[in-house]
Write a protein that holds these residues in place. Structure first.
Motif, PDB file in Angstrom:
ATOM      1  N   LEU A 121       0.822  -1.209   0.000  1.00 55.84           N
ATOM      2  CA  LEU A 121       0.000   0.000   0.000  1.00 55.84           C
ATOM      3  C   LEU A 121       0.857   1.260   0.000  1.00 55.84           C
ATOM      4  O   LEU A 121       0.529   2.241  -0.680  1.00 55.84           O
ATOM      5  CB  LEU A 121      -0.954  -0.012   1.196  1.00 55.84           C
ATOM      6  CG  LEU A 121      -2.117  -1.014   1.080  1.00 55.84           C
ATOM      7  CD1 LEU A 121      -2.770  -1.240   2.432  1.00 55.84           C
ATOM      8  CD2 LEU A 121      -3.130  -0.536   0.058  1.00 55.84           C
ATOM      9  N   ILE A 122       1.960   1.244   0.726  1.00 54.48           N
ATOM     10  CA  ILE A 122       2.850   2.404   0.733  1.00 54.48           C
ATOM     11  C   ILE A 122       3.506   2.580  -0.640  1.00 54.48           C
ATOM     12  O   ILE A 122       3.662   3.706  -1.119  1.00 54.48           O
ATOM     13  CB  ILE A 122       3.897   2.291   1.862  1.00 54.48           C
ATOM     14  CG1 ILE A 122       3.207   2.276   3.230  1.00 54.48           C
ATOM     15  CG2 ILE A 122       4.922   3.416   1.788  1.00 54.48           C
ATOM     16  CD1 ILE A 122       2.284   3.439   3.506  1.00 54.48           C
ATOM     17  N   CYS A 123       3.849   1.476  -1.290  1.00 53.91           N
ATOM     18  CA  CYS A 123       4.371   1.557  -2.667  1.00 53.91           C
ATOM     19  C   CYS A 123       3.323   2.163  -3.605  1.00 53.91           C
ATOM     20  O   CYS A 123       3.665   2.966  -4.486  1.00 53.91           O
ATOM     21  CB  CYS A 123       4.783   0.174  -3.162  1.00 53.91           C
ATOM     22  SG  CYS A 123       6.304  -0.450  -2.432  1.00 53.91           S
ATOM     23  N   LEU A 124       2.065   1.787  -3.402  1.00 55.24           N
ATOM     24  CA  LEU A 124       0.991   2.378  -4.203  1.00 55.24           C
ATOM     25  C   LEU A 124       0.849   3.873  -3.923  1.00 55.24           C
ATOM     26  O   LEU A 124       0.551   4.647  -4.836  1.00 55.24           O
ATOM     27  CB  LEU A 124      -0.330   1.653  -3.947  1.00 55.24           C
ATOM     28  CG  LEU A 124      -0.441   0.253  -4.535  1.00 55.24           C
ATOM     29  CD1 LEU A 124      -1.719  -0.428  -4.053  1.00 55.24           C
ATOM     30  CD2 LEU A 124      -0.391   0.306  -6.057  1.00 55.24           C
ATOM     31  N   LYS A 155      -7.601  11.633  -2.617  1.00 54.32           N
ATOM     32  CA  LYS A 155      -8.402  10.723  -1.800  1.00 54.32           C
ATOM     33  C   LYS A 155      -7.890   9.292  -1.899  1.00 54.32           C
ATOM     34  O   LYS A 155      -7.854   8.572  -0.903  1.00 54.32           O
ATOM     35  CB  LYS A 155      -9.873  10.806  -2.205  1.00 54.32           C
ATOM     36  CG  LYS A 155     -10.537  12.097  -1.783  1.00 54.32           C
ATOM     37  CD  LYS A 155     -11.995  12.126  -2.143  1.00 54.32           C
ATOM     38  CE  LYS A 155     -12.587  13.466  -1.728  1.00 54.32           C
ATOM     39  NZ  LYS A 155     -13.997  13.587  -2.083  1.00 54.32           N
ATOM     40  N   LEU A 156      -7.491   8.889  -3.083  1.00 50.85           N
ATOM     41  CA  LEU A 156      -6.939   7.546  -3.277  1.00 50.85           C
ATOM     42  C   LEU A 156      -5.623   7.392  -2.509  1.00 50.85           C
ATOM     43  O   LEU A 156      -5.418   6.382  -1.820  1.00 50.85           O
ATOM     44  CB  LEU A 156      -6.712   7.269  -4.767  1.00 50.85           C
ATOM     45  CG  LEU A 156      -6.191   5.883  -5.114  1.00 50.85           C
ATOM     46  CD1 LEU A 156      -7.243   4.822  -4.799  1.00 50.85           C
ATOM     47  CD2 LEU A 156      -5.779   5.826  -6.571  1.00 50.85           C
ATOM     48  N   ILE A 157      -4.770   8.388  -2.592  1.00 49.89           N
ATOM     49  CA  ILE A 157      -3.490   8.365  -1.886  1.00 49.89           C
ATOM     50  C   ILE A 157      -3.724   8.312  -0.375  1.00 49.89           C
ATOM     51  O   ILE A 157      -3.104   7.511   0.334  1.00 49.89           O
ATOM     52  CB  ILE A 157      -2.623   9.578  -2.278  1.00 49.89           C
ATOM     53  CG1 ILE A 157      -2.168   9.440  -3.730  1.00 49.89           C
ATOM     54  CG2 ILE A 157      -1.433   9.736  -1.338  1.00 49.89           C
ATOM     55  CD1 ILE A 157      -1.552  10.691  -4.322  1.00 49.89           C
ATOM     56  N   ALA A 158      -4.637   9.143   0.108  1.00 44.37           N
ATOM     57  CA  ALA A 158      -4.943   9.145   1.545  1.00 44.37           C
ATOM     58  C   ALA A 158      -5.516   7.793   1.973  1.00 44.37           C
ATOM     59  O   ALA A 158      -5.166   7.270   3.041  1.00 44.37           O
ATOM     60  CB  ALA A 158      -5.917  10.268   1.877  1.00 44.37           C
ATOM     61  N   SER A 159      -6.365   7.206   1.155  1.00 44.00           N
ATOM     62  CA  SER A 159      -6.953   5.899   1.471  1.00 44.00           C
ATOM     63  C   SER A 159      -5.881   4.820   1.541  1.00 44.00           C
ATOM     64  O   SER A 159      -5.869   4.006   2.475  1.00 44.00           O
ATOM     65  CB  SER A 159      -7.990   5.510   0.417  1.00 44.00           C
ATOM     66  OG  SER A 159      -9.046   6.427   0.400  1.00 44.00           O
ATOM     67  N   PHE A 160      -4.984   4.796   0.555  1.00 42.69           N
ATOM     68  CA  PHE A 160      -3.890   3.817   0.567  1.00 42.69           C
ATOM     69  C   PHE A 160      -3.028   3.989   1.816  1.00 42.69           C
ATOM     70  O   PHE A 160      -2.629   3.016   2.452  1.00 42.69           O
ATOM     71  CB  PHE A 160      -3.009   3.951  -0.675  1.00 42.69           C
ATOM     72  CG  PHE A 160      -3.609   3.414  -1.940  1.00 42.69           C
ATOM     73  CD1 PHE A 160      -4.633   2.476  -1.924  1.00 42.69           C
ATOM     74  CD2 PHE A 160      -3.140   3.847  -3.168  1.00 42.69           C
ATOM     75  CE1 PHE A 160      -5.171   1.984  -3.103  1.00 42.69           C
ATOM     76  CE2 PHE A 160      -3.656   3.352  -4.353  1.00 42.69           C
ATOM     77  CZ  PHE A 160      -4.686   2.420  -4.323  1.00 42.69           C
ATOM     78  N   PHE A 161      -2.732   5.237   2.158  1.00 40.69           N
ATOM     79  CA  PHE A 161      -1.880   5.499   3.310  1.00 40.69           C
ATOM     80  C   PHE A 161      -2.549   5.038   4.613  1.00 40.69           C
ATOM     81  O   PHE A 161      -1.927   4.367   5.434  1.00 40.69           O
ATOM     82  CB  PHE A 161      -1.514   6.988   3.383  1.00 40.69           C
ATOM     83  CG  PHE A 161      -0.508   7.285   4.456  1.00 40.69           C
ATOM     84  CD1 PHE A 161       0.832   7.019   4.259  1.00 40.69           C
ATOM     85  CD2 PHE A 161      -0.907   7.821   5.670  1.00 40.69           C
ATOM     86  CE1 PHE A 161       1.768   7.276   5.251  1.00 40.69           C
ATOM     87  CE2 PHE A 161       0.017   8.086   6.671  1.00 40.69           C
ATOM     88  CZ  PHE A 161       1.361   7.810   6.461  1.00 40.69           C
ATOM     89  N   LEU A 218      -4.963   2.811   4.967  1.00 38.53           N
ATOM     90  CA  LEU A 218      -5.035   1.347   4.959  1.00 38.53           C
ATOM     91  C   LEU A 218      -3.667   0.733   5.278  1.00 38.53           C
ATOM     92  O   LEU A 218      -3.585  -0.282   5.978  1.00 38.53           O
ATOM     93  CB  LEU A 218      -5.550   0.843   3.614  1.00 38.53           C
ATOM     94  CG  LEU A 218      -7.030   1.081   3.342  1.00 38.53           C
ATOM     95  CD1 LEU A 218      -7.377   0.696   1.906  1.00 38.53           C
ATOM     96  CD2 LEU A 218      -7.899   0.311   4.330  1.00 38.53           C
ATOM     97  N   GLY A 219      -2.610   1.357   4.775  1.00 38.69           N
ATOM     98  CA  GLY A 219      -1.262   0.878   5.074  1.00 38.69           C
ATOM     99  C   GLY A 219      -0.944   0.983   6.560  1.00 38.69           C
ATOM    100  O   GLY A 219      -0.384   0.055   7.153  1.00 38.69           O
TER     101      GLY A 219
END
Length: 151
Positions: A84-87, A104-110, A112-113
């Motif tokens: 997730l951090i790579c994403l 929003k996608l970046i914040a969501s990935f972060f 979740l990570g």
């Protein structure tokens, strides 16, 4: 879509924190895989020496099996965190390079990570508790009693 060198520099600056997090997760994974290796080695030694009436070894094998499952879950969540951090890092570059709004996608990935990392540490802590409980039980079974550190 004309990407300037200054834009790339800005993206790299934004990705520094996730890269440091990724480094920490990698170190965490090394600790977890080392513990898993030791659990597997101990299990193999016990299985090689297992006698038909070896009840204490059966109990220890069951505990090692439980510990290995906890460590496996911890490793899985740590790997998920790393992915997730790579994403996050990839999305930072893609969003800026293609001028796409991915906040929003970046914040969501972060998020979740980080949740995955919390879960990984929770399983790791649980495995440590199981290992410590096993040591205490073995000490009591041997009749060692209370060990004093004073001389």
């Amino acid at each position: 879509m004309n990407i300037q060198l200054a834009d790339i520099g800005k993206i790299i600056q934004l990705s520094i924190a996730p890269v440091f997090l990724l480094s920490g997760v990698g170190t965490h994974l090394i600790v977890l895989t080392n513990r898993l290796g030791r659990i597997i080695d101990r299990s193999r030694r016990l299985e090689e020496n297992l006698a038909p009436d070896a009840l204490p070894h059966d109990v220890e094998l069951d505990e090692l099996y439980a510990r290995s499952h906890l460590i496996n879950r911890s490793i899985t969540l740590a790997c998920l965190c790393a992915l997730l951090i790579c994403l996050v890092i990839a999305a930072l570059f893609i969003g800026d390079a293609m001028e796409i709004e991915l906040a929003k996608l970046i914040a969501s990935f972060f998020v979740l990570g980080i949740i995955s990392l919390i879960g990984s540490f929770a399983y790791f802590l649980r495995e440590i508790f199981v290992a410590t409980r096993t040591l205490e039980r073995d000490r009591l079974r041997r009749g060692a009693g209370v060990v004093s550190l004073k001389k």
